[in-house]
Each structure stands twice: as C-alpha cells, then as structure tokens.
Design a protein around this motif. Structure first.
Motif, PDB file in Angstrom:
ATOM      1  N   THR A 144       0.828  -1.204   0.000  1.00 15.10           N
ATOM      2  CA  THR A 144       0.000   0.000   0.000  1.00 15.10           C
ATOM      3  C   THR A 144       0.869   1.264   0.000  1.00 15.10           C
ATOM      4  OG1 THR A 144      -1.594  -1.255   1.306  1.00 15.10           O
ATOM      5  CG2 THR A 144      -1.931   1.126   1.169  1.00 15.10           C
ATOM      6  N   GLN A 145       1.909   1.222   0.821  1.00 12.95           N
ATOM      7  CA  GLN A 145       2.791   2.390   0.925  1.00 12.95           C
ATOM      8  C   GLN A 145       3.432   2.707  -0.428  1.00 12.95           C
ATOM      9  OE1 GLN A 145       3.068   4.205   3.872  1.00 12.95           O
ATOM     10  NE2 GLN A 145       3.929   5.658   2.410  1.00 12.95           N
ATOM     11  N   HIS A 146       3.789   1.653  -1.145  1.00  7.34           N
ATOM     12  CA  HIS A 146       4.400   1.852  -2.473  1.00  7.34           C
ATOM     13  C   HIS A 146       3.459   2.659  -3.360  1.00  7.34           C
ATOM     14  CE1 HIS A 146       6.428   1.015  -6.245  1.00  7.34           C
ATOM     15  NE2 HIS A 146       5.350   0.425  -6.726  1.00  7.34           N
ATOM     16  N   LEU A 147       2.192   2.334  -3.295  1.00 10.38           N
ATOM     17  CA  LEU A 147       1.211   3.044  -4.125  1.00 10.38           C
ATOM     18  C   LEU A 147       1.054   4.491  -3.661  1.00 10.38           C
ATOM     19  CD1 LEU A 147      -1.350   0.119  -4.428  1.00 10.38           C
ATOM     20  CD2 LEU A 147       0.009   1.101  -6.288  1.00 10.38           C
ATOM     21  N   LEU A 148       1.021   4.683  -2.344  1.00 10.63           N
ATOM     22  CA  LEU A 148       0.916   6.049  -1.822  1.00 10.63           C
ATOM     23  C   LEU A 148       2.143   6.860  -2.217  1.00 10.63           C
ATOM     24  CD1 LEU A 148      -0.567   5.441   1.754  1.00 10.63           C
ATOM     25  CD2 LEU A 148      -1.763   6.078  -0.352  1.00 10.63           C
ATOM     26  N   ASP A 149       3.305   6.205  -2.126  1.00 14.04           N
ATOM     27  CA  ASP A 149       4.549   6.904  -2.462  1.00 14.04           C
ATOM     28  C   ASP A 149       4.545   7.381  -3.910  1.00 14.04           C
ATOM     29  OD1 ASP A 149       5.424   6.509   0.068  1.00 14.04           O
ATOM     30  OD2 ASP A 149       6.799   4.858  -0.405  1.00 14.04           O
ATOM     31  N   LEU A 150       3.858   6.613  -4.753  1.00 18.73           N
ATOM     32  CA  LEU A 150       3.797   7.007  -6.160  1.00 18.73           C
ATOM     33  C   LEU A 150       2.863   8.198  -6.364  1.00 18.73           C
ATOM     34  CD1 LEU A 150       3.648   3.507  -7.871  1.00 18.73           C
ATOM     35  CD2 LEU A 150       5.440   5.217  -8.186  1.00 18.73           C
ATOM     36  N   GLY A 151       2.120   8.542  -5.333  1.00 17.43           N
ATOM     37  CA  GLY A 151       1.263   9.710  -5.441  1.00 17.43           C
ATOM     38  C   GLY A 151      -0.226   9.414  -5.458  1.00 17.43           C
ATOM     39  N   HIS A 152      -0.585   8.149  -5.320  1.00 15.13           N
ATOM     40  CA  HIS A 152      -2.004   7.825  -5.311  1.00 15.13           C
ATOM     41  C   HIS A 152      -2.634   8.325  -4.014  1.00 15.13           C
ATOM     42  CE1 HIS A 152      -1.903   5.329  -8.974  1.00 15.13           C
ATOM     43  NE2 HIS A 152      -0.672   5.061  -8.586  1.00 15.13           N
ATOM     44  N   ARG A 153      -3.878   8.829  -4.135  1.00 12.04           N
ATOM     45  CA  ARG A 153      -4.542   9.397  -2.970  1.00 12.04           C
ATOM     46  C   ARG A 153      -5.396   8.360  -2.252  1.00 12.04           C
ATOM     47  NH1 ARG A 153      -4.946  14.880  -3.896  1.00 12.04           N
ATOM     48  NH2 ARG A 153      -2.988  15.586  -4.799  1.00 12.04           N
ATOM     49  N   GLN A 154      -5.661   7.288  -2.903  1.00  9.94           N
ATOM     50  CA  GLN A 154      -6.526   6.265  -2.341  1.00  9.94           C
ATOM     51  C   GLN A 154      -6.092   4.916  -2.910  1.00  9.94           C
ATOM     52  OE1 GLN A 154      -8.123   4.841  -0.152  1.00  9.94           O
ATOM     53  NE2 GLN A 154     -10.119   5.895  -0.137  1.00  9.94           N
ATOM     54  N   VAL A 155      -6.188   3.860  -2.094  1.00  8.37           N
ATOM     55  CA  VAL A 155      -5.831   2.515  -2.545  1.00  8.37           C
ATOM     56  C   VAL A 155      -6.965   1.546  -2.221  1.00  8.37           C
ATOM     57  CG1 VAL A 155      -4.218   0.608  -2.327  1.00  8.37           C
ATOM     58  CG2 VAL A 155      -3.367   2.958  -2.193  1.00  8.37           C
ATOM     59  N   TRP A 156      -7.488   0.920  -3.237  1.00  7.62           N
ATOM     60  CA  TRP A 156      -8.529  -0.072  -3.015  1.00  7.62           C
ATOM     61  C   TRP A 156      -7.894  -1.439  -2.765  1.00  7.62           C
ATOM     62  CZ3 TRP A 156     -14.065   0.555  -3.743  1.00  7.62           C
ATOM     63  CH2 TRP A 156     -14.434   1.903  -3.825  1.00  7.62           C
ATOM     64  N   HIS A 157      -8.730  -2.388  -2.356  1.00  9.14           N
ATOM     65  CA  HIS A 157      -8.151  -3.683  -1.987  1.00  9.14           C
ATOM     66  C   HIS A 157      -9.054  -4.833  -2.406  1.00  9.14           C
ATOM     67  CE1 HIS A 157      -6.021  -6.800   0.049  1.00  9.14           C
ATOM     68  NE2 HIS A 157      -6.814  -6.891   1.101  1.00  9.14           N
ATOM     69  N   VAL A 158      -8.443  -5.817  -3.087  1.00 14.93           N
ATOM     70  CA  VAL A 158      -9.141  -7.086  -3.331  1.00 14.93           C
ATOM     71  C   VAL A 158      -8.456  -8.111  -2.445  1.00 14.93           C
ATOM     72  CG1 VAL A 158      -9.722  -8.886  -4.985  1.00 14.93           C
ATOM     73  CG2 VAL A 158      -9.740  -6.488  -5.701  1.00 14.93           C
ATOM     74  N   SER A 159      -9.179  -8.599  -1.462  1.00 11.44           N
ATOM     75  CA  SER A 159      -8.558  -9.482  -0.473  1.00 11.44           C
ATOM     76  C   SER A 159      -8.789 -10.941  -0.820  1.00 11.44           C
ATOM     77  CB  SER A 159      -9.143  -9.191   0.910  1.00 11.44           C
ATOM     78  OG  SER A 159     -10.436  -9.756   1.010  1.00 11.44           O
ATOM     79  N   GLY A 160      -8.112 -11.799  -0.102  1.00 13.89           N
ATOM     80  CA  GLY A 160      -8.381 -13.227  -0.199  1.00 13.89           C
ATOM     81  C   GLY A 160      -9.579 -13.573   0.666  1.00 13.89           C
ATOM     82  N   PRO A 161      -9.960 -14.841   0.679  1.00 14.52           N
ATOM     83  CA  PRO A 161     -11.126 -15.243   1.470  1.00 14.52           C
ATOM     84  C   PRO A 161     -10.901 -14.955   2.952  1.00 14.52           C
ATOM     85  CG  PRO A 161     -10.194 -17.106   0.244  1.00 14.52           C
ATOM     86  CD  PRO A 161      -9.335 -15.950  -0.035  1.00 14.52           C
ATOM     87  N   ASP A 162     -11.953 -14.549   3.606  1.00 17.47           N
ATOM     88  CA  ASP A 162     -11.846 -14.115   4.979  1.00 17.47           C
ATOM     89  C   ASP A 162     -11.420 -15.227   5.934  1.00 17.47           C
ATOM     90  OD1 ASP A 162     -12.215 -11.589   6.367  1.00 17.47           O
ATOM     91  OD2 ASP A 162     -13.590 -12.761   7.627  1.00 17.47           O
ATOM     92  N   GLU A 163     -11.620 -16.486   5.564  1.00 23.31           N
ATOM     93  CA  GLU A 163     -11.187 -17.573   6.451  1.00 23.31           C
ATOM     94  C   GLU A 163      -9.672 -17.660   6.543  1.00 23.31           C
ATOM     95  OE1 GLU A 163     -13.887 -17.823   3.913  1.00 23.31           O
ATOM     96  OE2 GLU A 163     -13.156 -19.837   3.479  1.00 23.31           O
ATOM     97  N   PRO A 168       2.898   6.358 -11.260  1.00 17.37           N
ATOM     98  CA  PRO A 168       2.218   7.491 -10.634  1.00 17.37           C
ATOM     99  C   PRO A 168       0.857   7.683 -11.286  1.00 17.37           C
ATOM    100  CG  PRO A 168       4.462   8.075 -11.294  1.00 17.37           C
ATOM    101  CD  PRO A 168       4.166   6.742 -11.889  1.00 17.37           C
ATOM    102  N   PRO A 169      -0.074   8.229 -10.536  1.00 17.79           N
ATOM    103  CA  PRO A 169      -1.404   8.441 -11.116  1.00 17.79           C
ATOM    104  C   PRO A 169      -1.311   9.447 -12.261  1.00 17.79           C
ATOM    105  CG  PRO A 169      -1.209   9.560  -9.003  1.00 17.79           C
ATOM    106  CD  PRO A 169       0.027   8.733  -9.162  1.00 17.79           C
ATOM    107  N   ARG A 170      -2.195   9.280 -13.218  1.00 14.90           N
ATOM    108  CA  ARG A 170      -2.293  10.217 -14.321  1.00 14.90           C
ATOM    109  C   ARG A 170      -2.572  11.600 -13.741  1.00 14.90           C
ATOM    110  NH1 ARG A 170      -3.413   8.743 -19.489  1.00 14.90           N
ATOM    111  NH2 ARG A 170      -4.400   6.739 -19.166  1.00 14.90           N
ATOM    112  N   VAL A 171      -1.853  12.578 -14.205  1.00 16.19           N
ATOM    113  CA  VAL A 171      -2.097  13.926 -13.689  1.00 16.19           C
ATOM    114  C   VAL A 171      -3.416  14.443 -14.259  1.00 16.19           C
ATOM    115  CG1 VAL A 171      -1.183  16.246 -13.496  1.00 16.19           C
ATOM    116  CG2 VAL A 171       0.384  14.305 -13.667  1.00 16.19           C
ATOM    117  N   VAL A 172      -4.285  14.867 -13.362  1.00 16.47           N
ATOM    118  CA  VAL A 172      -5.617  15.297 -13.822  1.00 16.47           C
ATOM    119  C   VAL A 172      -5.600  16.733 -14.351  1.00 16.47           C
ATOM    120  CG1 VAL A 172      -8.063  15.363 -13.245  1.00 16.47           C
ATOM    121  CG2 VAL A 172      -6.507  13.855 -11.988  1.00 16.47           C
TER     122      VAL A 172
END
Lengths: 338, 338
Positions: free
Chosen positions: B178-197, B334-338
């Motif tokens: 997650t930190q890697h994504l934030l470091d690249l400049g992303h403001r938000q990180v979504w998550h696809v997790s594995g099964p909760d068990e 890095p995220p596309r500059v808007v």
DNA sequence: GGAGCGTATGTTATCGATGACATCAGTAAC
DNA sequence: GTTACTGATGTCATCGATAACATACGCTCC
C-alpha cells in the motif's frame, strides 16, 4: 514392560478385542469389512474402537500383508507448476477414494541416476505402485528391475516395459495448433519447442512439421526452450529479430508468456503482428494479456486415470484421456494484410 | 513355506546376514551407520547387500521402531497452483535430505471435517510429523488429540497448539504494498482481499488499512476474492465501474491477473489508469503483461523451513522465513495527472 | 439321523527390523 | 594379576496386523 498409568502406547487391535470380548482376528475382519461377521459383533467392535480411540497401524498391515496401500508418485521439478499441482491433485484424489496414500518423490532434472534413486526410495517404502509423471528418456537395468516387481503407470506418452500411455495425442496437438494458424491465413508457422529429452516436446514438434509439410510449407528451424517462462523469453527475443514471422506455435503456455513479452518489448504486438498458439491451457491462460489460444490438457484427469489403471484390475492395458482440442482466445488472429 | 526356486520373497536382513557371516543385528547396525562396527565387517555386509539386491523394508522398521520416517503434508486444493507446487517441493527437498519420505493429503475446501479426516489418514500412516500448509480457522478437539501425539508445524501464520509460525509478516506485506502506491502519489488505494477464512488474507487487509489510516486516508470497503483468477476478474469488473479508482492492492498474483483483465476490458489500462500491486511474485508474474509489481514470498523456503523445524531438535520454537520485499515492475506508476 | 456345508469365530505362526540385554575379546589401570 | 572398561558382535523378544488353519454351531438334504 512398564504397565503403569503413564503408558503412552497406542491401543492395538488386541486392546479393542479385549473390550469387545472377541479375538483380534475378528476385529481385523470387522475393520476390513469382511462379509462373515455378525452385525452384533460388528457393532460391539466398532463401539470399542470408538471408546478407546483406536487408530489403525498401517505399518503393521504393510509388514504382515506385504501391501502398503501407498502409491509412489514421481514428479519432475522443472516442467510447469500448474501441471505438477494438477497431476498431483488428480493422483491423490483417485488414490484417496480407493483408500490409498500417496508418497511423492521429485527429481530435479531428467537424469537416469536421479530417477533410479527416486524409484529406489519409493520402493523402499513398499509402495504398491508407481505413477511416473516424468518422461523417461531411457530405462536402465536397475529401473527395469524395480518396476518389474511393482506395477507402474507412466504418464507423458513414453513407453517403458509395462507402462501404459496416457494423455492427449501430442502429435495431433501440434497439428491442430499449427493448422489453426494456417487456417487464419498465415503462410508460415514458427515453433518454440520444449526440451528435446521430452517425448511430448518431440511429438508436438513432429505434429507441427507434418502439418506444415502437408500444406507444402518448408518448416523453419525450431527453437528450443526448457518449459520455463524465461526460456520462452529468450527464444522470443530471437524471433522478434526476424521480421517475417507472423505466427508461432509455442509448446507450453508458460513459455508462450515469455515469448509474448519478448515480442512486445521489440514492438511486435500479439496478435496483431504475431499470432501465438500454445499447449496446456493452464488456469492463468485465459486471464493474462492477451488470453492465450491453447490446446487443452486435463492434467488432473491424467493423474486420476493413472491411478485407476494402477488399481483397477479390470483396466485395459492402455487408456487415453481426452482428445486434443483448442481453446481459441485472443492471441491468434489473421495476419496483418500487407 | 515353499522354499523352491520360485520363491519371490524379497531378501531380508537375515539373508544378508547369512551371506556376510554375521548376525542380522549387525547388518542393521551397518546399514544405520552405527559407530561400533569394524570396517571389515561393514565391508562384507555391504558387499552382501549389493550381491543379493537387498532392499530395505521400511514397514518393518516402522513397526519395530515406531518411527516411519515419513512426513505428512496437508495441502489445500484451492489457493494457488504455484504456491502449492513450491511448498511441496520445499518440503520434499528438505525431507529427502534428512532421509524422510513425504506423504500428501489434499483437502478440497477449508472445512474442519475434511481437515480432521486428512490428519487421521496421515496419522494412520504413522507419519512422524505434520506440515500443515493450510490456514486453520479453528482447531477441534479431535485435531488437537492427533497433533498432540505428533509434532506439527503449521505454515500460513496461524497458531495451533504447538505449531510454529512461518512466512513473511503478512501485515507488513500489506503495508509496504500500500505504501508503495501512496509513495507514487495515489490518494486512495482499493483492496481485493483473499477469502476471509484465511488468516493471511485478514492480515494483509489489516496492513493495508493501517497504512491508509496512518496516511489519514479512510479505507474504502475491501472486495473479497477466493484467490482464483476468475474471482479477481469478477471483483475487477466492479472496480472498473468506479471511475475514481487509481490504485488497487490485490492479495495475490493470480487474482491480480483477473483484475487487470477486467479493467482492460472496460478500457482502463494498467498502469496508466490504474496501478496494481499484489502478493506472491509467482514465476509468471514477471512475464505476463504488464509484469506485476508484487511482494515476494519464498514458498519453497517455507516448505523447507517447516521440515527443519520439525526434524531439528535444536530448532527454536519459531522461525520466520524472509522479510517482505517488493519486486517493482510495470503494473504500478504514478497516477495520471488530472 | 448322519453326512455335508456354510457361517461366525478363535489360534497360531509370520512378516522384517530393532531395542534391550548378553557375551566375549582386548586393553588400560591399579 | 585381577579389575574395569570399551568395542564388536550375537541372542531373543517385540512391534501390530494378517494369512492360514482350526473349531464350533446350525442348517439342509437324502
């Protein structure tokens, strides 16, 4: 010896027999489902088993009966993660249903010495049968000695004394993969093959060559990989330097991914510039970019069938699982019109 | 009984002893490398072994010594082909070096009943130890009974009575991804997790959430997959409908491929529109398009370490293999500059 | 009603290696 | 020269299930 309370000994059939008021032999009969046991006796025995938490001792059975109820599975460390997992699962599933355990031995390379050692190791464990999921290049005297005493099924289309062939017709697989590319309009099809020691690799290559010959096309020199993605990548770098290539038959999915990566890095897109067909159709084949057009193989089915051949006395001498069929996806397209 | 020429009986230690002119016990000593044997005797015994093709009978040893020299490996059929193969290879390699065989049991789903049955099956084979490569949700009385008598090492970061933790710190893995994504400049990180068990799945998710919280970001609702590429694809279809998403942390490579495929089909390119980080770094991760940025896991190492913990009396109570580290490739930008 | 048979069960020897203990020679110590 | 010990080997009982054989009972059939 020490009969005090600390006795950590596992309960034996004799213990069960004592509680149920029968002989150990009767306990054995009940547990093996022998027909000639009265329901009443059976009930008492099973109750006693439950009561003292009796656990079967397979070593004792193996020693006295000579059968270990274990199947030895020989795998090759190289040669695809997916296929290894799936074959193993198939073997274990079918074996489990028949009440057999599976003991594995992995050899790190195609080497008769390693092979001999693996077979010896498994034979020492008194396995009741071998499933050899390794293409045998040559069969040594020692290997023959071992497999003479123990039923053996070899996957991978090779033929040993007593082995039974399984798997799709690899030559046909090579043929339909190549034909698919020709049908799309390609004038020439290149080939990245598996290692030459593998019979499947040779058979797929022959299918490819035959198909081209029948179409009156002279086959280009085949390139050889080792099933790994990296090896595909290396061969792909070579292919990328040949401008006229528009179609490649790659002998496995994992190598195909490597080939595609190399082509893209050189600015050749798949399938627009180059079409790719491969063999295996692993779980990821449909989800990478582009989704691969590939000849399916049912590895799980191979493993399960091997066990059936091994355990089922009525099984024929051979069994073939599945017929080669293509999963057409997006890695193939007609050649760009010049 | 029948002592005629047709006797198919395997030679035993007694036969070897007869030829070498020593007692069976001495043969046993020679073969096990006992120190108090004269070199001369040893030579004679080994010659006799060679001469009559003596093969060790491990059932007899298991019965008399109580140790089978076999390790039971419990695997889960779902949960990644690559990891299964690699863990198995690691276990088998380390076990083989120590003279141990490996017997496998695969459970088809995370279910305590299936788990109990698998352990029972392996326990019946008198395995000397368990390697459980399955995340245990809960431990039943019966499972405790079985694992109390037999040394057990559990992979996958869960804790059973007597089990020792292994593997990278999954929470940390989630954090650095997650930190890697934030470091690249992303403001938000979504998550696809594995099964909760799966404990790992939960831990990765927690690492992700913690990292976001520390950055003052409110975590979006996580999406849940089952490790399979298809499940990643399905969650990816949902993500593709949310325009603001620029970065996703996916809990496994195989799901990541599914997510990427879904995004692309909806016209979102990776990494230009959406960055993806995943966990595992399987062999294909570097060769698919785009090559995945992923947290490495050394599955082979996990398997090998588990066996060491099991067999090495001097081993500590726990062992951690590897520290989470990122293989940075082309699925993040890095995220596309808007 | 006894011969013959099938069913349910018990008895005993056995599989092959090993642990525990016994034996015997040689050597060092007193 | 006896004592004590060590190194090399042998003897015997044992692990737990099973195959082979033995026994006991009840039933059918001539």
């Amino acid at each position: 010896m020490n009969e005090d309370a600390s006795r950590p000994r596992q309960p034996s059939m004799a213990d069960v027999a004592g509680i149920a008021g029968v002989s150990a032999q009767t306990v054995s009969r009940v547990l093996r489902g022998s027909p000639n046991v009265s329901p009443e006796t059976s009930r008492r025995v099973l109750a006693a088993v439950e009561q003292i938490g009796y656990r079967f001792n397979s070593a004792a059975r193996a020693l006295s009966s000579g059968r270990s109820h274990t199947i030895g599975l020989v795998l090759l460390a190289s040669g695809g993660y997916y296929s290894r997992s799936a074959v193993t699962a198939g073997v274990e599933s079918a074996a489990g249903e028949a009440g057999y355990a599976v003991s594995i031995a992995t050899i790190s390379a195609l080497d008769v010495g390693l092979m001999e050692r693996s077979l010896s190791k498994l034979a020492d464990q008194n396995v009741d049968g071998f499933v050899i999921a390794v293409p045998l290049i040559s069969v040594t005297r020692k290997m023959e000695e071992i497999t003479r005493d123990i039923p053996t099924v070899t996957l991978d289309g090779s033929r040993t004394a007593g082995a039974r062939v399984l798997g799709i017709d690899q030559r046909e697989a090579g043929r339909i993969a190549t034909q698919h590319l020709l049908d799309l309009g390609h004038r020439q099809v290149w080939h990245v093959s598996g290692p030459d020691e593998w019979i499947e690799a040779r058979q797929r290559r022959e299918g490819w060559r035959e198909c081209l010959e029948q179409a009156g096309i002279e086959a280009p020199p085949p390139l050889e990989g080792d099933w790994s993605p990296v090896s595909g990548y290396r061969q792909g770098q070579i292919i990328a330097m040949i401008p006229e290539v528009t179609a490649v038959f790659v002998a496995s999915d994992e190598m195909a991914f490597g080939v595609i990566k190399a082509l893209r890095e050189r600015g050749r897109s798949v399938p627009e510039d180059v079409s790719i067909v491969s063999v295996d159709d692993i779980a990821l084949a449909a989800f990478c970019a582009p989704p691969l057009t590939a000849v399916r193989q049912d590895f799980f089915g191979y493993g399960a069938a091997a066990v059936r051949l091994l355990l089922d006395a009525d099984a024929g001498p051979e069994e073939v699982v599945g017929t080669p069929a293509l999963s057409v996806r997006d890695s193939t397209a007609p050649p760009r019109v010049v």
